[in-house]
Design a protein around this motif. Structure first.
Motif, mmCIF file in Angstrom:
data_model
loop_
_atom_site.group_PDB
_atom_site.id
_atom_site.type_symbol
_atom_site.label_atom_id
_atom_site.label_comp_id
_atom_site.label_asym_id
_atom_site.label_seq_id
_atom_site.Cartn_x
_atom_site.Cartn_y
_atom_site.Cartn_z
ATOM 1 N N ASP A 186 0.820 -1.210 0.000
ATOM 2 C CA ASP A 186 0.000 0.000 0.000
ATOM 3 C C ASP A 186 0.856 1.264 0.000
ATOM 4 O O ASP A 186 0.460 2.291 -0.559
ATOM 5 C CB ASP A 186 -0.935 0.003 1.211
ATOM 6 C CG ASP A 186 -2.140 -0.908 1.021
ATOM 7 O OD1 ASP A 186 -2.406 -1.317 -0.128
ATOM 8 O OD2 ASP A 186 -2.824 -1.203 2.021
ATOM 9 N N GLY A 187 2.037 1.204 0.616
ATOM 10 C CA GLY A 187 2.923 2.364 0.596
ATOM 11 C C GLY A 187 3.366 2.733 -0.807
ATOM 12 O O GLY A 187 3.382 3.911 -1.183
ATOM 13 N N VAL A 188 3.718 1.738 -1.613
ATOM 14 C CA VAL A 188 4.151 2.001 -2.986
ATOM 15 C C VAL A 188 2.993 2.519 -3.831
ATOM 16 O O VAL A 188 3.144 3.488 -4.593
ATOM 17 C CB VAL A 188 4.759 0.734 -3.618
ATOM 18 C CG1 VAL A 188 4.994 0.930 -5.118
ATOM 19 C CG2 VAL A 188 6.071 0.375 -2.928
ATOM 20 N N ILE A 189 1.820 1.889 -3.710
ATOM 21 C CA ILE A 189 0.664 2.339 -4.495
ATOM 22 C C ILE A 189 0.297 3.771 -4.129
ATOM 23 O O ILE A 189 0.007 4.607 -5.004
ATOM 24 C CB ILE A 189 -0.544 1.407 -4.270
ATOM 25 C CG1 ILE A 189 -0.243 -0.004 -4.789
ATOM 26 C CG2 ILE A 189 -1.790 1.977 -4.953
ATOM 27 C CD1 ILE A 189 -0.058 -0.107 -6.286
ATOM 28 N N THR A 190 0.317 4.099 -2.838
ATOM 29 C CA THR A 190 -0.016 5.459 -2.407
ATOM 30 C C THR A 190 0.980 6.463 -2.970
ATOM 31 O O THR A 190 0.598 7.544 -3.430
ATOM 32 C CB THR A 190 -0.051 5.547 -0.872
ATOM 33 O OG1 THR A 190 -0.997 4.600 -0.362
ATOM 34 C CG2 THR A 190 -0.455 6.939 -0.410
ATOM 35 N N ALA A 191 2.260 6.125 -2.948
ATOM 36 C CA ALA A 191 3.279 7.025 -3.495
ATOM 37 C C ALA A 191 3.058 7.263 -4.984
ATOM 38 O O ALA A 191 3.146 8.400 -5.471
ATOM 39 C CB ALA A 191 4.669 6.443 -3.253
ATOM 40 N N ALA A 192 2.764 6.195 -5.725
ATOM 41 C CA ALA A 192 2.548 6.336 -7.164
ATOM 42 C C ALA A 192 1.313 7.182 -7.455
ATOM 43 O O ALA A 192 1.304 7.988 -8.390
ATOM 44 C CB ALA A 192 2.420 4.962 -7.811
ATOM 45 N N LEU A 193 0.263 7.020 -6.651
ATOM 46 C CA LEU A 193 -0.938 7.832 -6.844
ATOM 47 C C LEU A 193 -0.675 9.297 -6.502
ATOM 48 O O LEU A 193 -1.196 10.205 -7.159
ATOM 49 C CB LEU A 193 -2.084 7.283 -5.990
ATOM 50 C CG LEU A 193 -2.668 5.942 -6.458
ATOM 51 C CD1 LEU A 193 -3.628 5.386 -5.415
ATOM 52 C CD2 LEU A 193 -3.367 6.093 -7.810
ATOM 53 N N ALA A 194 0.143 9.549 -5.474
ATOM 54 C CA ALA A 194 0.504 10.930 -5.145
ATOM 55 C C ALA A 194 1.260 11.575 -6.299
ATOM 56 O O ALA A 194 1.084 12.766 -6.591
ATOM 57 C CB ALA A 194 1.349 10.963 -3.872
ATOM 58 N N ALA A 195 2.097 10.790 -6.977
ATOM 59 C CA ALA A 195 2.818 11.311 -8.138
ATOM 60 C C ALA A 195 1.864 11.624 -9.281
ATOM 61 O O ALA A 195 2.055 12.590 -10.024
ATOM 62 C CB ALA A 195 3.883 10.309 -8.585
ATOM 63 N N VAL A 196 0.814 10.812 -9.428
ATOM 64 C CA VAL A 196 -0.195 11.088 -10.455
ATOM 65 C C VAL A 196 -0.913 12.395 -10.149
ATOM 66 O O VAL A 196 -1.095 13.255 -11.017
ATOM 67 C CB VAL A 196 -1.216 9.933 -10.539
ATOM 68 C CG1 VAL A 196 -2.387 10.317 -11.434
ATOM 69 C CG2 VAL A 196 -0.555 8.671 -11.059
ATOM 70 N N ILE A 197 -1.324 12.562 -8.907
ATOM 71 C CA ILE A 197 -2.101 13.741 -8.516
ATOM 72 C C ILE A 197 -1.306 15.025 -8.725
ATOM 73 O O ILE A 197 -1.845 16.040 -9.169
ATOM 74 C CB ILE A 197 -2.559 13.604 -7.052
ATOM 75 C CG1 ILE A 197 -3.652 12.534 -6.950
ATOM 76 C CG2 ILE A 197 -3.066 14.937 -6.497
ATOM 77 C CD1 ILE A 197 -4.046 12.177 -5.530
#
Length: 235
Positions: free
Chosen positions: A175-186
């Motif tokens: 979940d940490g990696v997915i959250t980081a990648a989504l933050a980069a998208v945003i």
């Protein structure tokens, strides 16, 4: 001897993209909450450093956390609808020479550091890493303690490391990696300052999504997301 970085191509979508097929619809929400404007500091590669125990009493959990990060990258790669940009995973031992591990990650210019899900973040961690965003994975653990993975996710972890003897922490690392990648998208940027600005926006919206694909679909629909992944709602 330090491990070599693991590099893979990861899909980080520009929010300007429109249209997507095959992804489930997320619950509609109000217009996206604006993210505080920051100057881009990324270099086009989302570089994630990890500090997990690779020796000592918690080494089995450290191996599970490494596997969790690898599966997260694999899941992002599975979405082939957009161009790719790279992500780099750099694993270091939190149970060894911690000062040397800090220095190595800082020298490599990582954008984000994920700290071991089984122990509290040391008070001096952020000072050693500098301006890099440091995330304590224990924040993802419901009740504050990472639990063993269920049968389905255990099987997935073992596709990354068949020799795993424990699974606690694997879901939090995923979940940490997915959250980081989504933050980069945003934020449309992979720099640490942008990740810090975008991170709260990944888990504070009204469009609940449980996977990378669902969340990206919602973001492309201009919705505020609330990522509830393997570990569920943030505790």
């Amino acid at each position: 001897m330090p491990r070599r970085p693991t590099i893979a191509a990861v899909l980080l979508l520009a929010l300007a993209l429109t249209g997507c097929t095959g992804a489930p619809a997320a619950k509609p929400s109000t217009a996206p909450t604006p993210v505080a404007s920051t100057s881009p500091t990324g270099d086009g590669t989302l570089s994630i450093g990890t500090l997990f125990p690779m020796t000592g009493a918690n080494a089995a959990s450290g191996a599970a956390q490494v596997a969790g990060t690898q599966i997260a990258v694999r899941d992002i790669l599975a979405d082939q609808t957009t161009p790719t940009r790279p992500v780099q995973l750099i694993h270091r031992n939190s149970a060894g020479d911690l000062a040397a591990a800090y220095a190595d990650l800082a020298a490599r210019g990582v954008d984000l550091v994920l700290w071991d899900a089984t122990t509290a973040l040391p008070a001096d961690a952020e000072g050693f890493i500098g301006n890099t965003l440091v995330v304590a994975l224990i924040d993802f653990a419901n009740g504050g303690t990472p639990l063993a993975a269920d049968e389905g996710f255990t099987a997935r972890l073992k596709t990354a490391d068949p020799g795993l003897t424990a699974t606690a922490g694997g879901a939090e690392a995923y979940d940490g990696v997915i959250t980081a990648a989504l933050a980069a998208v945003i934020t449309a940027d992979d720099g640490g300052v942008s990740l810090k600005a975008g991170w709260p926006q990944v888990v504070s919206g009204s469009a609940v999504c449980a996977s990378w694909g669902e969340c990206v679909f919602a973001l492309m629909g201009k919705q505020n997301v609330d990522y509830q992944g393997i570990t569920g709602r943030r505790s």
